[in-house]
Scaffold this motif. Structure first.
Motif, PDB file in Angstrom:
ATOM      1  N   VAL A 128       0.845  -1.198   0.000  1.00 54.55           N
ATOM      2  CA  VAL A 128       0.000   0.000   0.000  1.00 54.55           C
ATOM      3  C   VAL A 128       0.878   1.244   0.000  1.00 54.55           C
ATOM      4  O   VAL A 128       1.802   1.363   0.811  1.00 54.55           O
ATOM      5  CB  VAL A 128      -0.928   0.032   1.234  1.00 54.55           C
ATOM      6  CG1 VAL A 128      -1.665   1.369   1.313  1.00 54.55           C
ATOM      7  CG2 VAL A 128      -1.921  -1.120   1.196  1.00 54.55           C
ATOM      8  N   ILE A 129       0.562   2.168  -0.917  1.00 56.46           N
ATOM      9  CA  ILE A 129       1.173   3.495  -0.905  1.00 56.46           C
ATOM     10  C   ILE A 129       0.088   4.504  -0.556  1.00 56.46           C
ATOM     11  O   ILE A 129      -0.960   4.542  -1.206  1.00 56.46           O
ATOM     12  CB  ILE A 129       1.812   3.842  -2.260  1.00 56.46           C
ATOM     13  CG1 ILE A 129       3.042   2.961  -2.501  1.00 56.46           C
ATOM     14  CG2 ILE A 129       2.203   5.310  -2.319  1.00 56.46           C
ATOM     15  CD1 ILE A 129       3.788   3.267  -3.776  1.00 56.46           C
ATOM     16  N   ALA A 186       0.959   1.179   6.103  1.00 57.99           N
ATOM     17  CA  ALA A 186       1.340   1.644   4.768  1.00 57.99           C
ATOM     18  C   ALA A 186       2.804   1.291   4.510  1.00 57.99           C
ATOM     19  O   ALA A 186       3.640   1.373   5.409  1.00 57.99           O
ATOM     20  CB  ALA A 186       1.135   3.149   4.645  1.00 57.99           C
ATOM     21  N   ASP A 187       3.110   0.898   3.283  1.00 60.71           N
ATOM     22  CA  ASP A 187       4.488   0.568   2.922  1.00 60.71           C
ATOM     23  C   ASP A 187       5.273   1.803   2.512  1.00 60.71           C
ATOM     24  O   ASP A 187       6.504   1.807   2.571  1.00 60.71           O
ATOM     25  CB  ASP A 187       4.494  -0.449   1.776  1.00 60.71           C
ATOM     26  CG  ASP A 187       3.892  -1.775   2.193  1.00 60.71           C
ATOM     27  OD1 ASP A 187       4.612  -2.587   2.784  1.00 60.71           O
ATOM     28  OD2 ASP A 187       2.687  -1.987   1.943  1.00 60.71           O
ATOM     29  N   ASP A 188       4.557   2.844   2.082  1.00 62.37           N
ATOM     30  CA  ASP A 188       5.215   4.093   1.708  1.00 62.37           C
ATOM     31  C   ASP A 188       4.193   5.215   1.809  1.00 62.37           C
ATOM     32  O   ASP A 188       2.979   4.968   1.860  1.00 62.37           O
ATOM     33  CB  ASP A 188       5.785   4.010   0.288  1.00 62.37           C
ATOM     34  CG  ASP A 188       6.990   4.926   0.088  1.00 62.37           C
ATOM     35  OD1 ASP A 188       7.178   5.855   0.906  1.00 62.37           O
ATOM     36  OD2 ASP A 188       7.738   4.714  -0.885  1.00 62.37           O
ATOM     37  N   ARG A 241      10.472  -0.092  -6.627  1.00 63.88           N
ATOM     38  CA  ARG A 241      11.268  -0.592  -5.503  1.00 63.88           C
ATOM     39  C   ARG A 241      10.421  -1.448  -4.566  1.00 63.88           C
ATOM     40  O   ARG A 241      10.854  -2.511  -4.097  1.00 63.88           O
ATOM     41  CB  ARG A 241      11.866   0.582  -4.723  1.00 63.88           C
ATOM     42  CG  ARG A 241      12.820   0.145  -3.606  1.00 63.88           C
ATOM     43  CD  ARG A 241      13.225   1.318  -2.756  1.00 63.88           C
ATOM     44  NE  ARG A 241      12.084   1.882  -2.046  1.00 63.88           N
ATOM     45  CZ  ARG A 241      12.159   2.918  -1.211  1.00 63.88           C
ATOM     46  NH1 ARG A 241      13.316   3.526  -1.018  1.00 63.88           N
ATOM     47  NH2 ARG A 241      11.084   3.366  -0.598  1.00 63.88           N
ATOM     48  N   LEU A 242       9.203  -1.003  -4.309  1.00 64.23           N
ATOM     49  CA  LEU A 242       8.313  -1.730  -3.408  1.00 64.23           C
ATOM     50  C   LEU A 242       7.957  -3.099  -3.975  1.00 64.23           C
ATOM     51  O   LEU A 242       7.984  -4.107  -3.264  1.00 64.23           O
ATOM     52  CB  LEU A 242       7.046  -0.906  -3.171  1.00 64.23           C
ATOM     53  CG  LEU A 242       5.968  -1.506  -2.271  1.00 64.23           C
ATOM     54  CD1 LEU A 242       6.534  -1.822  -0.899  1.00 64.23           C
ATOM     55  CD2 LEU A 242       4.785  -0.551  -2.160  1.00 64.23           C
ATOM     56  N   LEU A 243       7.644  -3.157  -5.264  1.00 67.43           N
ATOM     57  CA  LEU A 243       7.269  -4.431  -5.872  1.00 67.43           C
ATOM     58  C   LEU A 243       8.462  -5.371  -5.990  1.00 67.43           C
ATOM     59  O   LEU A 243       8.333  -6.583  -5.798  1.00 67.43           O
ATOM     60  CB  LEU A 243       6.648  -4.185  -7.252  1.00 67.43           C
ATOM     61  CG  LEU A 243       5.308  -3.447  -7.235  1.00 67.43           C
ATOM     62  CD1 LEU A 243       4.838  -3.184  -8.652  1.00 67.43           C
ATOM     63  CD2 LEU A 243       4.259  -4.243  -6.473  1.00 67.43           C
ATOM     64  N   GLN A 244       9.631  -4.840  -6.293  1.00 66.21           N
ATOM     65  CA  GLN A 244      10.828  -5.680  -6.371  1.00 66.21           C
ATOM     66  C   GLN A 244      11.153  -6.289  -5.018  1.00 66.21           C
ATOM     67  O   GLN A 244      11.619  -7.426  -4.933  1.00 66.21           O
ATOM     68  CB  GLN A 244      12.009  -4.852  -6.890  1.00 66.21           C
ATOM     69  CG  GLN A 244      11.911  -4.512  -8.368  1.00 66.21           C
ATOM     70  CD  GLN A 244      12.896  -3.443  -8.798  1.00 66.21           C
ATOM     71  OE1 GLN A 244      13.695  -2.956  -7.992  1.00 66.21           O
ATOM     72  NE2 GLN A 244      12.846  -3.059 -10.062  1.00 66.21           N
ATOM     73  N   ARG A 245      10.893  -5.539  -3.961  1.00 68.09           N
ATOM     74  CA  ARG A 245      11.149  -6.035  -2.611  1.00 68.09           C
ATOM     75  C   ARG A 245      10.252  -7.216  -2.274  1.00 68.09           C
ATOM     76  O   ARG A 245      10.611  -8.089  -1.490  1.00 68.09           O
ATOM     77  CB  ARG A 245      10.904  -4.900  -1.608  1.00 68.09           C
ATOM     78  CG  ARG A 245      11.377  -5.197  -0.197  1.00 68.09           C
ATOM     79  CD  ARG A 245      11.119  -3.996   0.684  1.00 68.09           C
ATOM     80  NE  ARG A 245       9.709  -3.829   0.978  1.00 68.09           N
ATOM     81  CZ  ARG A 245       9.171  -2.709   1.446  1.00 68.09           C
ATOM     82  NH1 ARG A 245       9.924  -1.639   1.621  1.00 68.09           N
ATOM     83  NH2 ARG A 245       7.881  -2.645   1.713  1.00 68.09           N
TER      84      ARG A 245
END
Length: 247
Positions: A82-83, A102-104, A121-125
């Motif tokens: 979630v952003i 929230a992730d960001d 970056r969030l999805l790659q993580r």
């Protein structure tokens, strides 16, 4: 990739969708945005639909982004990234959103390149990569350039050559290992462009299950989830649901 966007201001929604669909450079993976103007509408959708990412505006009618996020983490036990977006920039507001789950957090006005970079970056993580061209889930390795999957069992390596649609379908299921995945999500992941019916999807699932041997004897089970879609789940401790990146 399927993204849910919660935003009640039309111009801002148009800007967000354009940014997400055109700025996210993720190879040949399709980016599809599903838009919502009200929090309750998105909450209803989340009960039956599947998304890779939620982009939530804080201030929307009937159920704001923070309350929706609280429901998602506390009651749905969902780990979907979630952003949070908001014009609120105080430390307390940012800390509150991040503390709820929230992730960001991005403060408006948004900068498109920054938004796209943070999402990548969030999805790659959250995707266990072996390299830029491969992803690994347990002992299953997905090679995107060749649309093939390799699995090593009992010291022997087996390779499956798939069509692009079969490969995308299998990858979508493994990325959501242990989770119920909606038919709409799977069809969009395959890049169906509107011509694939749910019956055709069911046939694709049947063939993929047989081709890869997704049965309990192999440590995996591909099951139908009534009223929603399918779930690929593990029956073997060697394939954890939260598969970690390979060393």
């Amino acid at each position: 990739m399927r993204i849910a966007v919660l935003e009640d201001e039309p111009n801002q929604m148009e800007y967000l969708v354009h940014t997400l669909e055109h700025q996210l450079a993720l190879g040949d993976e399709n980016v599809s945005c599903v838009t919502f103007e009200r929090g309750e509408a998105l909450r209803r959708a989340l009960r039956r639909e599947t998304f890779d990412l939620l982009v939530l505006d804080w201030n929307v009618p009937d159920l704001d982004g923070v309350d929706l996020l609280h429901w998602l983490r506390q009651y749905q036990q969902s780990e979907t990234p979630v952003i949070m977006l908001s014009s609120r920039s105080s430390q307390n507001d940012v800390a509150n959103a991040l503390g709820i789950g929230a992730d960001d957090y991005l403060v408006k006005p948004l900068r498109p390149l920054e938004l796209a970079a943070r999402i990548r970056r969030l999805l790659q993580r959250n995707r266990p990569a072996v390299s830029k061209a491969q992803e690994r889930y347990g002992n299953w390795v997905f090679d995107r350039p060749s649309s093939s999957i390799s699995v090593e069992e009992n010291g022997e390596k087996q390779r499956f050559e798939l069509t692009k649609r079969e490969f995308r379908l299998a990858l979508a299921l493994f990325r959501k290992l242990g989770q119920a995945v909606s038919r709409a999500y799977l069809m969009e992941s395959m890049g169906h462009d509107g011509e694939l019916t749910t019956r055709a999807l069911d046939s694709q699932i049947y063939r993929l299950r047989a081709k890869l041997g997704l049965y309990a004897a192999r440590g995996l089970r591909l099951q139908t989830v009534y009223g929603q879609g399918y779930r690929l789940e593990t029956t073997d401790d060697n394939i954890p649901d939260d598969a970690a990146p390979a060393a």
